[in-house]
Design a protein around this motif. Structure first.
Motif, PDB file in Angstrom:
ATOM      1  N   LEU A 186      -8.763   5.404  -4.605  1.00 54.89           N
ATOM      2  CA  LEU A 186      -7.738   4.647  -4.620  1.00 54.89           C
ATOM      3  C   LEU A 186      -6.640   4.177  -4.211  1.00 54.89           C
ATOM      4  N   ALA A 187      -5.521   5.407  -3.390  1.00 48.14           N
ATOM      5  CA  ALA A 187      -5.637   5.121  -2.508  1.00 48.14           C
ATOM      6  C   ALA A 187      -5.579   4.420  -1.138  1.00 48.14           C
ATOM      7  N   ILE A 188      -7.119   5.059  -1.202  1.00 48.19           N
ATOM      8  CA  ILE A 188      -7.680   3.338   0.846  1.00 48.19           C
ATOM      9  C   ILE A 188      -7.343   2.048  -0.157  1.00 48.19           C
ATOM     10  N   ILE A 189      -7.667   2.028  -1.143  1.00 48.45           N
ATOM     11  CA  ILE A 189      -7.385   0.066  -1.952  1.00 48.45           C
ATOM     12  C   ILE A 189      -6.257   0.218  -1.554  1.00 48.45           C
ATOM     13  N   THR A 190      -5.092   0.973  -1.953  1.00 47.67           N
ATOM     14  CA  THR A 190      -3.760   0.964  -1.689  1.00 47.67           C
ATOM     15  C   THR A 190      -3.193   0.102  -0.105  1.00 47.67           C
ATOM     16  N   PHE A 191      -3.690   1.471   0.305  1.00 53.39           N
ATOM     17  CA  PHE A 191      -3.237   1.068   1.954  1.00 53.39           C
ATOM     18  C   PHE A 191      -4.101  -0.219   2.341  1.00 53.39           C
ATOM     19  N   PHE A 192      -5.518  -0.768   2.068  1.00 57.06           N
ATOM     20  CA  PHE A 192      -6.237  -1.672   2.923  1.00 57.06           C
ATOM     21  C   PHE A 192      -5.277  -3.018   2.101  1.00 57.06           C
ATOM     22  N   SER A 193      -5.553  -3.152   0.547  1.00 58.31           N
ATOM     23  CA  SER A 193      -4.319  -4.048   0.040  1.00 58.31           C
ATOM     24  C   SER A 193      -2.926  -4.533   1.207  1.00 58.31           C
ATOM     25  N   ILE A 194      -1.791  -3.430   1.136  1.00 58.00           N
ATOM     26  CA  ILE A 194      -1.128  -3.474   1.784  1.00 58.00           C
ATOM     27  C   ILE A 194      -1.048  -4.819   3.529  1.00 58.00           C
ATOM     28  N   ILE A 195      -2.289  -4.407   3.646  1.00 56.97           N
ATOM     29  CA  ILE A 195      -2.741  -4.385   5.075  1.00 56.97           C
ATOM     30  C   ILE A 195      -2.729  -5.947   5.077  1.00 56.97           C
ATOM     31  N   VAL A 196      -3.528  -6.271   4.202  1.00 54.62           N
ATOM     32  CA  VAL A 196      -4.487  -8.150   3.346  1.00 54.62           C
ATOM     33  C   VAL A 196      -2.924  -8.658   2.761  1.00 54.62           C
ATOM     34  N   ALA A 197      -2.064  -8.530   2.369  1.00 54.53           N
ATOM     35  CA  ALA A 197      -0.594  -8.828   1.977  1.00 54.53           C
ATOM     36  C   ALA A 197       0.088  -8.519   3.141  1.00 54.53           C
ATOM     37  N   GLY A 198       0.241  -8.065   4.137  1.00 48.77           N
ATOM     38  CA  GLY A 198       1.188  -8.788   5.920  1.00 48.77           C
ATOM     39  C   GLY A 198       0.180  -9.779   6.292  1.00 48.77           C
ATOM     40  N   THR A 199      -1.027  -9.879   5.933  1.00 50.17           N
ATOM     41  CA  THR A 199      -2.199 -10.340   6.569  1.00 50.17           C
ATOM     42  C   THR A 199      -1.569 -11.739   5.796  1.00 50.17           C
ATOM     43  N   PRO A 216       4.007   5.349  17.732  1.00 46.32           N
ATOM     44  CA  PRO A 216       3.410   6.112  16.670  1.00 46.32           C
ATOM     45  C   PRO A 216       3.896   6.510  15.318  1.00 46.32           C
ATOM     46  N   ILE A 217       5.511   7.326  15.265  1.00 47.68           N
ATOM     47  CA  ILE A 217       5.752   7.653  14.128  1.00 47.68           C
ATOM     48  C   ILE A 217       5.707   6.354  12.693  1.00 47.68           C
ATOM     49  N   GLU A 218       5.410   5.181  13.496  1.00 43.99           N
ATOM     50  CA  GLU A 218       5.680   4.133  12.252  1.00 43.99           C
ATOM     51  C   GLU A 218       4.019   4.086  11.604  1.00 43.99           C
ATOM     52  N   LEU A 219       2.874   4.016  12.737  1.00 42.52           N
ATOM     53  CA  LEU A 219       1.311   4.296  12.173  1.00 42.52           C
ATOM     54  C   LEU A 219       0.957   5.258  11.503  1.00 42.52           C
ATOM     55  N   MET A 220       1.734   6.711  11.928  1.00 40.97           N
ATOM     56  CA  MET A 220       1.142   7.748  11.278  1.00 40.97           C
ATOM     57  C   MET A 220       2.040   7.636   9.459  1.00 40.97           C
ATOM     58  N   SER A 221       3.191   6.804   9.828  1.00 32.69           N
ATOM     59  CA  SER A 221       4.054   6.522   8.412  1.00 32.69           C
ATOM     60  C   SER A 221       2.668   5.740   7.620  1.00 32.69           C
ATOM     61  N   MET A 222       2.186   5.133   8.262  1.00 31.00           N
ATOM     62  CA  MET A 222       1.215   4.262   7.537  1.00 31.00           C
ATOM     63  C   MET A 222      -0.097   4.823   6.661  1.00 31.00           C
ATOM     64  N   PHE A 223      -0.119   5.929   7.712  1.00 34.57           N
ATOM     65  CA  PHE A 223      -1.177   6.902   6.522  1.00 34.57           C
ATOM     66  C   PHE A 223      -0.630   7.937   5.646  1.00 34.57           C
ATOM     67  N   VAL A 224       0.792   8.366   6.081  1.00 35.37           N
ATOM     68  CA  VAL A 224       0.954   8.562   4.844  1.00 35.37           C
ATOM     69  C   VAL A 224       0.955   8.693   4.005  1.00 35.37           C
ATOM     70  N   ARG A 225       1.592   7.355   3.360  1.00 33.76           N
ATOM     71  CA  ARG A 225       1.512   6.820   1.967  1.00 33.76           C
ATOM     72  C   ARG A 225       0.618   6.649   1.481  1.00 33.76           C
ATOM     73  N   PRO A 226      -0.715   6.743   1.980  1.00 31.26           N
ATOM     74  CA  PRO A 226      -1.367   6.775   0.692  1.00 31.26           C
ATOM     75  C   PRO A 226      -1.543   8.145   0.905  1.00 31.26           C
ATOM     76  N   PHE A 227      -2.010   8.940   2.135  1.00 30.03           N
ATOM     77  CA  PHE A 227      -2.150  10.580   1.276  1.00 30.03           C
ATOM     78  C   PHE A 227      -1.247  11.382   0.676  1.00 30.03           C
ATOM     79  N   ALA A 228      -0.012  10.720   0.533  1.00 35.49           N
ATOM     80  CA  ALA A 228       1.220  11.134  -0.188  1.00 35.49           C
ATOM     81  C   ALA A 228       0.558  10.857  -1.866  1.00 35.49           C
ATOM     82  N   LEU A 229       0.521   9.450  -1.395  1.00 32.51           N
ATOM     83  CA  LEU A 229       0.160   9.320  -3.331  1.00 32.51           C
ATOM     84  C   LEU A 229      -1.223  10.232  -3.309  1.00 32.51           C
ATOM     85  N   THR A 230      -2.624  10.060  -2.929  1.00 29.32           N
ATOM     86  CA  THR A 230      -3.862  10.246  -3.184  1.00 29.32           C
ATOM     87  C   THR A 230      -2.963  12.439  -3.547  1.00 29.32           C
TER      88      THR A 230
END
Lengths: 80, 323, 167
Positions: B189-202, B229-243
């Motif tokens: 489910l968090a992966i869905i969120t992760f890709f939704s964020i990218i799709v929304a921004g795009t 690098p910090i922002e890239l890691m934040s990108m993965f941290v968010r769905p991880f925290a959701l999970t």
């Protein structure tokens, strides 16, 4: 038509929603802090197990996690 | 070599079977095992429906996959039927279940998606947020209802099937029924969120601009070496925290309830008197379990709400970039 | 990793994604989309009817004000008409009074002159009667018929005497 905002329950719900909405960024930052430490620490731990370099990647991961987490926190705080 | 391995496997299975039988015979109560059995997925070795592995991934239908389908199917049937009946009638004002559903749609749209995502993309993202909410909410809540435990009791004592028979009912008894307590599910489910964020921004800014937006602009270049690098890691941290939040909350609540209810059986053994142990256990455990179950109802709703709220916040952050 | 709580399960992971995407697609197509559209339409209807009601209210208010204005104007006009007619009536009455007075005056004057004339004629007649009587009396008295000329001279003489005595 009676105004629905008059009802006590509706008003409580509205207040709850407002509070949760306002707490959204703060909750994000809080969970990002813990999540970053856990995630990067976990990744470091796995790398350590794979490369038998314990405990260096774990420590690095925890540190980087701390930095990333606090960066998120700082960003949220500065934005507000 | 091959036959030896097979033989060893068979022997192990046989030993396990004997162990299980013994376990059933002496009725020793192991609280930890029982709790894990009720919280985790059913074993991949004994799926409900065995499907072939593709690329080393076992696609067998386990208890949690079945629960996913049950929840998804139930939601689809109930919501679609209600909507169709509502749209077919002439009156504008909905009634009954439909008014609750419409209230939900309106609240989510107006107080969750609209303030975060903004008026331009409201109708794009409200369906996703709504689906996430109802899916997580029902998946969370269904774990509080002991459907399969009741089914098991009926199977055992009304239909008088043995505990280790190969019936369908018996095969759905293993494992917990809360899919959201499994971090594989919440990660998906968090992966869905992760890709939704990218799709929304795009969708809002174009593909390249979205990635540029991740980092605040207008700083000297050395800062970017640190920031990117910090922002890239934040990108993965968010769905991880959701999970982790959702899975841990669900697992934790169930473990708490089951642990407290285990007191009944533990007292049973400690007092060496079935009547006394059960009496004391009931007096202590049942009120506590009821209290925690009530708390769980709140947790179930809050966690579903928080997951969806954070998803809409993240999507909104990708769309409305503040610099 | 023996703990089933943290056992990775890629099959379940992929099943979840597939299930969720299918559910999302179906619900978005058959439930959320139509619901959101219906919601928007209803809000639009409500907004429009509220607007209409507001407009009707404003129109009503405007009409109300207009009618109030008309009534006020009518009342003012009526008052002015009454005032004007009162003035006119006063004038007419004054005129009538004046005319009546004048007429009365004319009448009185005419009557006075008539009376004067009648008086003068009566006096004249009386004088003639007196002369005739006096003549008769005188002729009886003197028993003697005078000539016509003497008679006339005598009458004339008497008349002058009477006139003189009268004046």
């Amino acid at each position: 038509m009676p105004d629905p905002s008059d009802h006590f329950l509706a008003r409580s719900l509205q207040a709850l929603q407002d509070n949760v909405r306002r707490s959204g960024p703060a909750a994000t930052a809080g969970y990002a802090l813990i999540g970053a430490i856990l995630l990067l620490g976990g990744v470091g731990h796995l790398v350590d197990r794979w490369a038998a370099t314990s405990p260096w990647f774990l420590l690095t991961g925890l540190l980087v996690g701390l930095v990333v987490g606090f960066y998120q926190l700082a960003k949220t705080v500065w934005k507000i | 070599m091959m036959s030896a391995a097979q033989h060893a496997e068979e022997a192990q299975a046989a030993a396990e079977h004997v162990g299980e039988a013994e376990h059933g015979a002496d009725e020793a109560f192991n609280a930890g095992e029982v709790i894990i059995e009720h919280v985790s997925n059913s074993s991949l070795d004994h799926p409900i429906l065995h499907l072939p592995s593709i690329a080393g991934i076992d696609f067998s239908v386990t208890k949690h996959v079945m629960m996913l389908w049950l929840v998804a199917g139930g939601l689809f049937v109930v919501i679609t039927l209600a909507t169709r009946r509502y749209l077919k009638q002439e009156r504008l004002v909905p009634t009954g279940f439909m008014s609750a559903l419409e209230w939900l749609v309106q609240v989510i749209r107006d107080s969750m998606v609209l303030p975060n995502v903004g008026p331009k993309f409201v109708n794009t993202w409200t369906p996703l947020i709504l689906t996430l909410l109802v899916f997580i909410l029902v998946s969370n809540a269904i774990g509080l209802v002991p459907i399969f435990e009741v089914l098991g009791l009926v199977d055992r004592y009304v239909l008088s099937n043995a505990a280790d028979s190969e019936s369908l009912i018996n095969s759905v008894l293993h494992g917990g029924s809360t899919t959201t307590a499994n971090y594989n599910v919440t990660a998906a489910l968090a992966i869905i969120t992760f890709f939704s964020i990218i799709v929304a921004g795009t969708m809002a800014h174009g593909f390249v601009k979205h990635w540029k937006n991740l980092v605040p602009s207008g700083h000297p270049w050395p800062i970017y070496i640190l920031l990117i690098p910090i922002e890239l890691m934040s990108m993965f941290v968010r769905p991880f925290a959701l999970t982790m939040r959702l899975a841990a909350n669900m697992t934790g609540g169930h473990i708490a309830i089951l642990s407290i209810l285990s007191l009944v059986f533990i007292f049973n053994q400690v007092f060496e008197s079935a009547l006394l142990g059960t009496g004391v256990g009931f007096a202590v455990a049942v009120p506590l379990a009821v209290g925690i179950s009530a708390l769980e109802i709140i947790v179930v709703m809050v966690q579903a709400y928080v997951f969806t709220l954070l998803t809409s916040v993240f999507i909104g952050m990708a769309i409305n970039v503040h610099h | 990793m023996d703990n089933p709580l943290i056992q990775p399960d890629p099959g379940l992971f992929i099943w979840t994604i597939l299930t969720f995407l299918v559910l999302l697609f179906l619900l978005a197509k058959f439930a959320w989309g139509p619901l959101l559209k219906a919601l928007e339409e209803r809000q639009e209807t409500i907004r429009k009817s509220l607007d209409d009601a507001d407009q009707a209210r404003q129109e009503l208010e405007r009409l109300h004000q207009e009618s109030a204005q008309i009534i006020a104007a009518a009342r003012g006009e009526a008052q002015s008409i009454v005032a004007k007619s009162r003035v006119a009536a006063d004038t007419v009455r004054e005129d009538l009074k004046q005319k009546a007075k004048e007429e009365a005056e004319v009448l009185v004057r005419g009557a006075q002159r008539q009376i004067q004339l009648e008086t003068a004629r009566a006096v004249q007649q009386i004088r003639h009667e007196v002369v005739d009587l006096s003549l008769a009396v005188a002729s009886k008295l003197i028993k003697k018929n005078l000539t016509q000329e003497d008679n006339d001279a005598l009458i004339q003489d008497s008349l002058t005497q009477i006139d003189a005595s009268q004046n």
